[in-house]
Design a protein around this motif. Structure first.
Motif, short mmCIF file in Angstrom:
data_model
loop_
_atom_site.label_atom_id
_atom_site.label_comp_id
_atom_site.label_asym_id
_atom_site.label_seq_id
_atom_site.Cartn_x
_atom_site.Cartn_y
_atom_site.Cartn_z
N MET A 146 -7.97 -11.65 3.66
CA MET A 146 -7.36 -10.63 4.49
C MET A 146 -5.86 -10.92 4.61
O MET A 146 -5.47 -12.05 4.85
CB MET A 146 -8.02 -10.62 5.87
CG MET A 146 -7.51 -9.52 6.74
SD MET A 146 -8.17 -9.43 8.42
CE MET A 146 -9.87 -9.79 8.26
N ASP A 147 -5.06 -9.89 4.44
CA ASP A 147 -3.61 -10.08 4.53
C ASP A 147 -3.20 -10.25 5.98
O ASP A 147 -3.71 -9.58 6.88
CB ASP A 147 -2.89 -8.86 3.95
CG ASP A 147 -3.10 -8.73 2.45
OD1 ASP A 147 -3.32 -9.76 1.80
OD2 ASP A 147 -3.04 -7.61 1.95
N GLN A 148 -2.21 -11.12 6.19
CA GLN A 148 -1.71 -11.35 7.54
C GLN A 148 -0.85 -10.19 8.03
O GLN A 148 -0.89 -9.84 9.19
CB GLN A 148 -0.90 -12.65 7.57
CG GLN A 148 -0.33 -12.96 8.93
CD GLN A 148 0.44 -14.26 8.95
OE1 GLN A 148 0.50 -14.99 7.97
NE2 GLN A 148 1.05 -14.56 10.07
N PHE A 149 -0.08 -9.60 7.12
CA PHE A 149 0.81 -8.51 7.50
C PHE A 149 0.30 -7.20 6.93
O PHE A 149 -0.21 -7.15 5.81
CB PHE A 149 2.23 -8.78 7.00
CG PHE A 149 2.79 -10.08 7.53
CD1 PHE A 149 2.87 -10.31 8.90
CD2 PHE A 149 3.21 -11.06 6.67
CE1 PHE A 149 3.38 -11.49 9.40
CE2 PHE A 149 3.73 -12.26 7.15
CZ PHE A 149 3.81 -12.47 8.52
N ILE A 150 0.46 -6.13 7.71
CA ILE A 150 -0.01 -4.82 7.29
C ILE A 150 1.10 -3.80 7.48
O ILE A 150 2.01 -3.99 8.28
CB ILE A 150 -1.28 -4.39 8.07
CG1 ILE A 150 -1.03 -4.41 9.58
CG2 ILE A 150 -2.45 -5.28 7.69
CD1 ILE A 150 -2.22 -3.92 10.40
N THR A 151 0.99 -2.70 6.75
CA THR A 151 2.00 -1.65 6.81
C THR A 151 1.82 -0.78 8.05
O THR A 151 0.81 -0.86 8.76
CB THR A 151 1.91 -0.74 5.58
OG1 THR A 151 0.65 -0.07 5.62
CG2 THR A 151 2.06 -1.52 4.29
N ASP A 170 1.80 -7.72 12.30
CA ASP A 170 0.82 -8.79 12.21
C ASP A 170 -0.56 -8.19 12.45
O ASP A 170 -0.80 -7.56 13.48
CB ASP A 170 1.14 -9.86 13.25
CG ASP A 170 0.13 -10.97 13.22
OD1 ASP A 170 0.12 -11.73 12.24
OD2 ASP A 170 -0.67 -11.07 14.18
N ARG A 171 -1.47 -8.36 11.49
CA ARG A 171 -2.80 -7.76 11.58
C ARG A 171 -3.52 -8.21 12.85
O ARG A 171 -4.12 -7.39 13.55
CB ARG A 171 -3.64 -8.13 10.37
CG ARG A 171 -5.05 -7.55 10.43
CD ARG A 171 -5.90 -7.95 9.25
NE ARG A 171 -5.44 -7.39 8.00
CZ ARG A 171 -5.71 -6.16 7.58
NH1 ARG A 171 -6.47 -5.37 8.29
NH2 ARG A 171 -5.25 -5.73 6.43
N LEU A 188 6.39 -3.76 9.07
CA LEU A 188 5.24 -4.62 8.82
C LEU A 188 4.80 -5.17 10.18
O LEU A 188 5.62 -5.53 11.01
CB LEU A 188 5.59 -5.79 7.90
CG LEU A 188 5.81 -5.48 6.43
CD1 LEU A 188 6.16 -6.76 5.68
CD2 LEU A 188 4.60 -4.81 5.80
N GLU A 215 -1.38 1.26 7.73
CA GLU A 215 -2.60 0.49 8.02
C GLU A 215 -2.75 0.21 9.51
O GLU A 215 -3.84 0.33 10.07
CB GLU A 215 -2.58 -0.83 7.25
CG GLU A 215 -2.70 -0.68 5.75
CD GLU A 215 -2.45 -1.98 5.01
OE1 GLU A 215 -3.35 -2.39 4.27
OE2 GLU A 215 -1.36 -2.57 5.18
#
Length: 64
Positions: free
Chosen positions: A1-6, A44-45, A42, A9
């Motif tokens: 899972m990516d830590q940063f999201i757009t 933080d998820r 960006l 998202e």
């Protein structure tokens, strides 16, 4: 899972429009980790998911 999201998202996770999330970021209601090309953020998820859970809990409390 990516830590940063757009922004897209993050808006989907929060269940809000991209424009609403952008407004929140510009007005200090949510802190992005970075701003790209002047318009894209960006996030933080984990922070977004935590905020979504808090907002969902608040919405459920208002219904009760």
């Amino acid at each position: 899972m990516d830590q940063f999201i757009t922004t897209q998202e993050a808006a989907k996770i929060l269940g809000i429009a991209v424009s609403t999330l952008t407004w929140r970021a510009r007005n200090g209601h949510i802190d992005p980790v970075a701003q790209l090309n002047g318009r894209q953020y960006l996030f933080d998820r984990a922070t977004v998911e935590q905020l979504a859970a808090l907002e969902q809990a608040g919405a459920e409390n208002e219904k009760a």
